[in-house]
Design an enzyme around this catalytic site. Structure first.
Site, mmCIF file in Angstrom:
data_model
loop_
_atom_site.group_PDB
_atom_site.id
_atom_site.type_symbol
_atom_site.label_atom_id
_atom_site.label_comp_id
_atom_site.label_asym_id
_atom_site.label_seq_id
_atom_site.Cartn_x
_atom_site.Cartn_y
_atom_site.Cartn_z
ATOM 1 N N GLU A 59 -5.737 -22.616 -25.360
ATOM 2 C CA GLU A 59 -5.853 -24.067 -25.467
ATOM 3 C C GLU A 59 -6.369 -24.682 -24.173
ATOM 4 O O GLU A 59 -7.170 -25.627 -24.199
ATOM 5 C CB GLU A 59 -4.490 -24.685 -25.822
ATOM 6 N N LEU A 300 6.887 15.803 -33.768
ATOM 7 C CA LEU A 300 7.241 14.431 -33.401
ATOM 8 C C LEU A 300 6.700 13.437 -34.418
ATOM 9 O O LEU A 300 7.412 12.509 -34.827
ATOM 10 C CB LEU A 300 6.705 14.109 -32.003
#
Length: 366
Positions: A59, A300
């Site tokens: 902004e 994993l």
């Protein structure tokens, strides 16, 4: 059906703001990627995007470009303007001071210090605020940020490369290279958008990977994270080179020695002789990691899927066959009947060079 709250011009400007936000895909960590467009009707008078944590928000950049022409304009912002003093002043206040007449927000900010307060501050100043335009696209752009704030864990993306018959390496462990150059370059872009690249000590011992981001365009360097319960990582491991941020997660019974002087080590909870993976993901969220890309072996990766911690699979499929003695894609428990199969939904499929990239999510993941 078109949303009656928003015009075609509104959609045009918000789409522009989202494209601007995407320019920060590789650089804003741990902050969200945000874009802003300021316009009078169809005329754009200011644009901006958040580039890096600690620097002005989208902004502010857009207001600087718009100058006095911001008064009476509409601001299109992809995430609710902040309402608190962090490293930068509140963007909601900047919009009020600039005199904008209307603010269109794609999605509300879940961060507790904002969470509706930015919109409330704008409305209290007499500014018209409308939210929800292109909400899903805005959320997807910051999927890891929303995951960390709302669920207390990062968005976990598992990257895998496999042959057409679903194999990831030869029985000897050799895996270089299943996919082609284009696919491997594409992986670098997914690493670059991640806060961390995670692997296990087994992969470090077998492959000695660098796990760095190698891109010519500007990017933040993802933290290398190694799950090494017993601290088996050898002294000559590339993840210990001290050149990039590295985090070693280990069990309470292991004690870091001089090998680990150049990296950060943290104790992680265990269950029996394994990591408590949910606790490990919570710890990574506490380190402000939004998206975590897992690049490891079937053990994993399979454990994360089995634990319900894999939010997305990023699979590169090469048009080659490795045979039934090669290593599987994931190490998962055997199924006793088809009703227990794990269902995935396809998010995207795209050809990358000679290979295919598939993005899939479990059916219960938004």
């Amino acid at each position: 059906m078109a949303d009656p709250l928003f015009s075609a011009v509104d959609h045009l400007h918000m789409a522009h703001a989202l494209r601007l936000a995407e320019l920060g895909l590789f650089t804003t960590q741990p902050n969200p990627r945000v874009g802003c467009v300021i316009a009078h009707g169809s005329e754009v008078v200011g644009t901006g995007w958040h580039r890096k944590a600690g620097e002005p928000h989208a902004e502010v950049h857009a207001l600087r470009e718009a100058g006095d022409r911001a008064r009476g304009a509409t601001a299109y912002v992809t995430l609710e303007p902040c309402a608190h003093h962090g490293r930068t002043p509140p963007c909601a206040d900047a919009l009020v001071q600039a005199g904008v007449a209307r603010v269109v927000v794609a999605i509300e900010d879940p961060f507790p210090q904002v969470a509706g307060q930015g919109i409330a501050r704008l409305r209290a100043a007499g500014i018209e605020v409308q939210a929800g335009l292109m909400r899903e696209a805005a959320r997807e752009l910051n999927i890891g940020f929303f995951s960390r704030i709302e669920r207390g864990r990062p968005w976990v993306r598992i990257k895998l490369a496999m042959s057409l018959d679903g194999r990831t390496a030869l029985a000897t462990g050799e895996s270089k290279w299943i996919t082609g150059v284009a696919a491997r370059e594409d992986v670098q872009r997914w690493r670059a958008r991640s806060s961390a690249v995670l692997t296990g000590s087994g992969t470090v011992l077998a492959d000695n990977p660098r796990l760095t981001v190698r891109l010519e365009q500007p990017h933040a360097q993802a933290t290398r994270v190694v799950l090494d319960r017993l601290l088996r990582t050898p002294r000559n491991a590339q993840v210990l080179d001290g050149q990039m941020p590295t985090l070693i997660l280990h069990g309470a019974g292991a004690r870091p020695d001089s090998r680990f002087d150049s990296v950060k080590c943290m104790v992680t909870a265990e269950v029996g002789h394994s990591f408590d993976l949910a606790a490990a993901m919570k710890l990574l969220a506490e380190q402000d990691f939004n998206e975590v890309q897992v690049e490891s072996g079937p053990t994993l990766c399979g454990a994360l899927v089995a634990a319900g911690l894999a939010d997305e699979l990023l699979i590169y499929v090469a048009p080659v066959l490795l045979g039934d003695h090669a290593m599987p894609l994931l190490g998962l428990p055997a199924l006793t009947d088809m009703s227990r199969r794990r269902s995935l939904r396809m998010i995207e499929q795209r050809q990358i060079g000679d290979d295919w990239r598939l993005r899939l999510r479990p059916v219960d993941v938004a």
